[in-house]
Design a protein around this motif. Structure first.
Motif, PDB file in Angstrom:
ATOM      1  N   GLN A 121      13.149 -35.208 -50.597  1.00 37.64           N
ATOM      2  CA  GLN A 121      12.119 -35.327 -51.333  1.00 37.64           C
ATOM      3  C   GLN A 121      11.999 -37.292 -51.390  1.00 37.64           C
ATOM      4  O   GLN A 121      11.656 -37.873 -51.157  1.00 37.64           O
ATOM      5  CB  GLN A 121      12.665 -35.273 -52.858  1.00 37.64           C
ATOM      6  N   SER A 122      13.824 -37.532 -50.211  1.00 42.98           N
ATOM      7  CA  SER A 122      13.536 -39.263 -50.232  1.00 42.98           C
ATOM      8  C   SER A 122      12.888 -39.345 -48.116  1.00 42.98           C
ATOM      9  O   SER A 122      13.383 -40.213 -47.951  1.00 42.98           O
ATOM     10  CB  SER A 122      15.111 -39.615 -50.615  1.00 42.98           C
ATOM     11  N   LEU A 124      10.041 -39.746 -45.204  1.00 44.15           N
ATOM     12  CA  LEU A 124       9.204 -39.908 -45.152  1.00 44.15           C
ATOM     13  C   LEU A 124       8.060 -38.789 -45.983  1.00 44.15           C
ATOM     14  O   LEU A 124       7.143 -38.979 -45.952  1.00 44.15           O
ATOM     15  CB  LEU A 124       8.634 -40.813 -43.814  1.00 44.15           C
ATOM     16  N   GLY A 126       8.820 -36.178 -47.428  1.00 47.50           N
ATOM     17  CA  GLY A 126       8.718 -36.316 -48.613  1.00 47.50           C
ATOM     18  C   GLY A 126       8.476 -36.919 -50.159  1.00 47.50           C
ATOM     19  O   GLY A 126       7.921 -36.335 -51.031  1.00 47.50           O
ATOM     20  N   GLN A 127       8.031 -38.149 -49.486  1.00 45.18           N
ATOM     21  CA  GLN A 127       7.770 -38.862 -50.082  1.00 45.18           C
ATOM     22  C   GLN A 127       5.879 -39.047 -49.814  1.00 45.18           C
ATOM     23  O   GLN A 127       5.134 -39.577 -50.961  1.00 45.18           O
ATOM     24  CB  GLN A 127       8.253 -40.035 -49.878  1.00 45.18           C
ATOM     25  N   PHE A 128       5.613 -39.023 -48.354  1.00 48.33           N
ATOM     26  CA  PHE A 128       4.270 -38.999 -48.367  1.00 48.33           C
ATOM     27  C   PHE A 128       3.646 -38.336 -47.594  1.00 48.33           C
ATOM     28  O   PHE A 128       2.308 -37.546 -47.540  1.00 48.33           O
ATOM     29  CB  PHE A 128       3.999 -40.198 -47.102  1.00 48.33           C
ATOM     30  N   GLU A 129       3.724 -36.967 -47.421  1.00 51.50           N
ATOM     31  CA  GLU A 129       3.196 -35.670 -47.487  1.00 51.50           C
ATOM     32  C   GLU A 129       3.779 -34.684 -48.750  1.00 51.50           C
ATOM     33  O   GLU A 129       2.460 -34.016 -49.312  1.00 51.50           O
ATOM     34  CB  GLU A 129       3.437 -35.017 -46.113  1.00 51.50           C
ATOM     35  N   LEU A 130       5.342 -34.341 -49.038  1.00 46.15           N
ATOM     36  CA  LEU A 130       5.371 -33.733 -50.159  1.00 46.15           C
ATOM     37  C   LEU A 130       4.584 -33.500 -51.211  1.00 46.15           C
ATOM     38  O   LEU A 130       4.289 -32.537 -51.706  1.00 46.15           O
ATOM     39  CB  LEU A 130       6.581 -33.265 -50.109  1.00 46.15           C
ATOM     40  N   PRO A 131       4.191 -35.032 -51.668  1.00 49.19           N
ATOM     41  CA  PRO A 131       3.671 -34.920 -52.930  1.00 49.19           C
ATOM     42  C   PRO A 131       2.111 -34.527 -53.604  1.00 49.19           C
ATOM     43  O   PRO A 131       1.139 -33.905 -54.507  1.00 49.19           O
ATOM     44  CB  PRO A 131       3.078 -36.517 -53.645  1.00 49.19           C
TER      45      PRO A 131
ATOM     46  N   THR B   7       9.027 -31.859 -56.648  1.00 46.67           N
ATOM     47  CA  THR B   7       7.930 -32.275 -55.098  1.00 46.67           C
ATOM     48  C   THR B   7       7.421 -33.643 -55.355  1.00 46.67           C
ATOM     49  O   THR B   7       6.509 -34.465 -54.404  1.00 46.67           O
ATOM     50  CB  THR B   7       6.557 -31.983 -55.096  1.00 46.67           C
ATOM     51  N   PRO B   9       8.193 -38.082 -55.102  1.00 48.47           N
ATOM     52  CA  PRO B   9       8.605 -39.140 -53.548  1.00 48.47           C
ATOM     53  C   PRO B   9      10.068 -39.520 -54.792  1.00 48.47           C
ATOM     54  O   PRO B   9       9.762 -40.107 -55.886  1.00 48.47           O
ATOM     55  CB  PRO B   9       7.343 -39.872 -53.802  1.00 48.47           C
ATOM     56  N   ARG B  10      10.872 -39.639 -53.476  1.00 44.31           N
ATOM     57  CA  ARG B  10      11.767 -40.291 -54.445  1.00 44.31           C
ATOM     58  C   ARG B  10      11.901 -41.802 -53.468  1.00 44.31           C
ATOM     59  O   ARG B  10      12.438 -41.767 -52.412  1.00 44.31           O
ATOM     60  CB  ARG B  10      13.224 -39.749 -54.448  1.00 44.31           C
ATOM     61  N   TRP B  19       5.793 -48.113 -53.254  1.00 39.07           N
ATOM     62  CA  TRP B  19       5.719 -47.224 -54.611  1.00 39.07           C
ATOM     63  C   TRP B  19       5.416 -48.545 -55.709  1.00 39.07           C
ATOM     64  O   TRP B  19       4.996 -47.735 -57.038  1.00 39.07           O
ATOM     65  CB  TRP B  19       7.150 -46.446 -55.053  1.00 39.07           C
ATOM     66  N   MET B  96      -1.377 -38.966 -45.041  1.00 41.12           N
ATOM     67  CA  MET B  96      -2.319 -37.518 -46.795  1.00 41.12           C
ATOM     68  C   MET B  96      -2.577 -37.471 -47.643  1.00 41.12           C
ATOM     69  O   MET B  96      -1.926 -38.667 -48.362  1.00 41.12           O
ATOM     70  CB  MET B  96      -0.970 -36.723 -45.968  1.00 41.12           C
TER      71      MET B  96
END
Lengths: 380, 139
Positions: A121-122, A124, A126-131, B7, B9-10, B19, B96
């Protein structure tokens, strides 16, 4: 590296493919490894180089009883095995080892002895696609295709037809998971997974393994199998984020890897008798045909539609049925390499008559990485 | 669209500014002072020329719909098919996102349609940049 200085002398898949819940992931590696060693009359004690992905080389060396002087654990997704072939060929040519075993095993369907991996999740991605609700390959690998369709006029029917043609090849392979003929209408009427992709345009999810044994071309003559020579290889990576792919209509990693392999082999496209293009989804053979230069930009959908890649066509592609119909454990690449070897040995169930040159090309991650290997059954 | 905590972001030291900007309702990019490249995702050096001389800039929030899929294989915390989209920002970079305030259908989601950024607060710290059909409201 001089083309043809290294050869594949052993090659085999796991005893069973498809649904194999009685074997754990590492045993699928070992089952395939023992089959490949038996294929060329060796035992683990004869192996001094080891490469694998999804398991550490340490695990495999211990499990199989190998004492390597060279290991490679390169893991860039489903094309890792092309990179292993490339690195192993260089290692053998440089004298770092003499006989390399490359293994793959994956309990992709039964999940025995394996563990799910998740996106950090940390990172890139994880931060900019996963959410944004990405859920595995079907929701990421597919994202560029609408842009391709708009730029080059690829139709839904042409995309669906990729799966139809591969099923024609699978019908000729007794070990293929899906062998019943399908039509474009069947594909377009099948369940939507991630529009515009239907389930028949997405790869299978199965269990299996495969392994290769490589040695120098000089030694290859002493083996009982017909040597398959490594003529040229390429590799590259681009990005772990599908949203950051430079060009949504073309893979940079494909272009770099493909061009390198052709240049090393010193071959032209017209010399190629057989082609494997890793097909996790129906658009991949389209990108592959174009990025490797077999057809011009935007021409692949029509090229496949006209039957050129189908049985009886001038450029047979994915003759095992591919990830769409043969099998797909998650890291399918090993099975594409196995099919190239079978074609060049003359032992493929859907044999291309007189095949001498096979190009085998793979993808890792979601257009994240690539490997290309040009193989031949005549020593240059 | 509800969100799964796994899901979220961290942020890292290199992305925290992004952020923090999103929480204030600002879409932040970076620009190289040496070669003028505007880039995303964040990192403290230019991906084009490797210069560490970079600054944070605020994007206009205007974008076009570049490509997408509509996911029909739903996780248990989401109840209807939704688009996973990539937009091309006016400044050049792509990101995205999800497209909101419009039906999640091929008919409503037309490539190259103009969009504008909105921010969806999901926790006290995290607001996700999303995009809606343009109304001329972006900065």
């Amino acid at each position: 590296m001089k083309p043809g200085s290294v050869a594949i002398v052993g090659a085999a898949e796991s005893t069973q493919l498809g649904l194999v819940p009685q074997l754990s992931q590492i045993q699928l590696h070992a089952d395939a490894a023992l089959n490949a060693l038996a294929d060329c009359g060796l035992t683990p004690k004869d192996i001094d180089g080891l490469a694998c992905a999804a398991e550490w080389p340490t695990e495999l060396a211990h499990y199989l009883g190998i004492t390597p002087t060279w290991v490679d654990g390169t893991m860039v997704g489903g094309c890792s095995f092309w990179l292993h072939v490339r690195h192993a060929s260089a290692a053998i040519a440089a004298g770092l080892c003499s006989t390399v075993l490359i293994t793959h095993g994956e309990s992709g369907r039964s999940w025995v002895g394996t563990q799910a991996t998740s996106i950090n999740q940390s990172s890139l991605a994880g931060q900019f696609e996963l959410p944004y609700g990405v859920l595995g390959a079907p929701t990421m690998f597919t994202v560029p295709v609408l842009r391709y369709m708009k730029e080059y006029g690829l139709t839904h029917e042409q995309l669906a037809n990729v799966a139809v043609v591969q099923r024609q090849w699978a019908a000729r392979n007794p070990r293929a998971s899906q062998r019943d003929p399908i039509t474009v209408e069947d594909v377009l009427n099948s369940r939507i997974i991630a529009w515009p992709f239907h389930i028949l345009e997405c790869c299978l999810v199965t269990d299996g393994g495969g392994a290769l044994v490589l040695t120098s071309a000089e030694r290859a003559a002493d083996f009982p199998t017909r040597p398959v020579y490594v003529l040229g290889t390429g590799e590259s990576v681009e990005t772990p984020m599908i949203s950051q792919m430079q060009d949504f209509t073309s893979s940079r990693a494909f272009r770099v890897s493909g061009a390198k392999a052709f240049a090393e082999a010193g071959l032209r496209h017209a010399d190629v008798d057989h082609l494997m293009l890793y097909d996790a989804f129906a658009h991949l053979p389209i990108y592959g045909l174009e990025d490797l230069g077999f057809v011009g930009k935007g021409e692949a959908g029509a090229f496949i539609w006209e039957g050129h890649t189908a049985p009886g066509g001038k450029l047979p592609v994915n003759t095992n049925g591919g990830g769409l119909s043969y099998m797909h454990s998650g890291m399918y690449g090993m099975y594409a390499l196995q099919e190239s070897v079978r074609q060049l040995r003359g032992t493929a169930p859907a044999q291309v008559p007189g095949a001498e040159i096979s190009v085998c090309h793979g993808v890792g991650g979601m257009f994240g990485a690539s490997g290309t290997v040009v193989l031949g059954n005549q020593r240059p | 669209m509800s969100i799964n905590p796994k899901t979220l972001p961290r942020p890292t030291p290199e992305t925290r500014h992004f952020w923090e900007g999103a929480r204030r309702g600002e879409l932040l990019l970076q620009q190289c002072e040496s070669c003028a490249k505007v880039y995303f995702p964040p990192r403290p050096f230019c991906p084009e020329c490797a210069s560490r001389n970079v600054r944070v800039i605020r994007a206009s929030g205007r974008a076009i719909l570049y490509s997408y899929v509509i996911n029909h294989r739903l996780p248990k915390w989401i109840d209807a098919p939704y688009a996973i989209a990539v937009v091309e920002l006016e400044e050049g970079p792509r990101m995205m996102t999800n497209i909101v305030d419009t039906p999640q259908t091929p008919e409503a989601l037309v490539l190259d349609m103009p969009l504008e950024v909105v921010f969806e607060p999901v926790t006290a710290d995290i607001s996700l940049p999303k995009f809606r059909p343009a109304r001329g409201g972006a900065r």
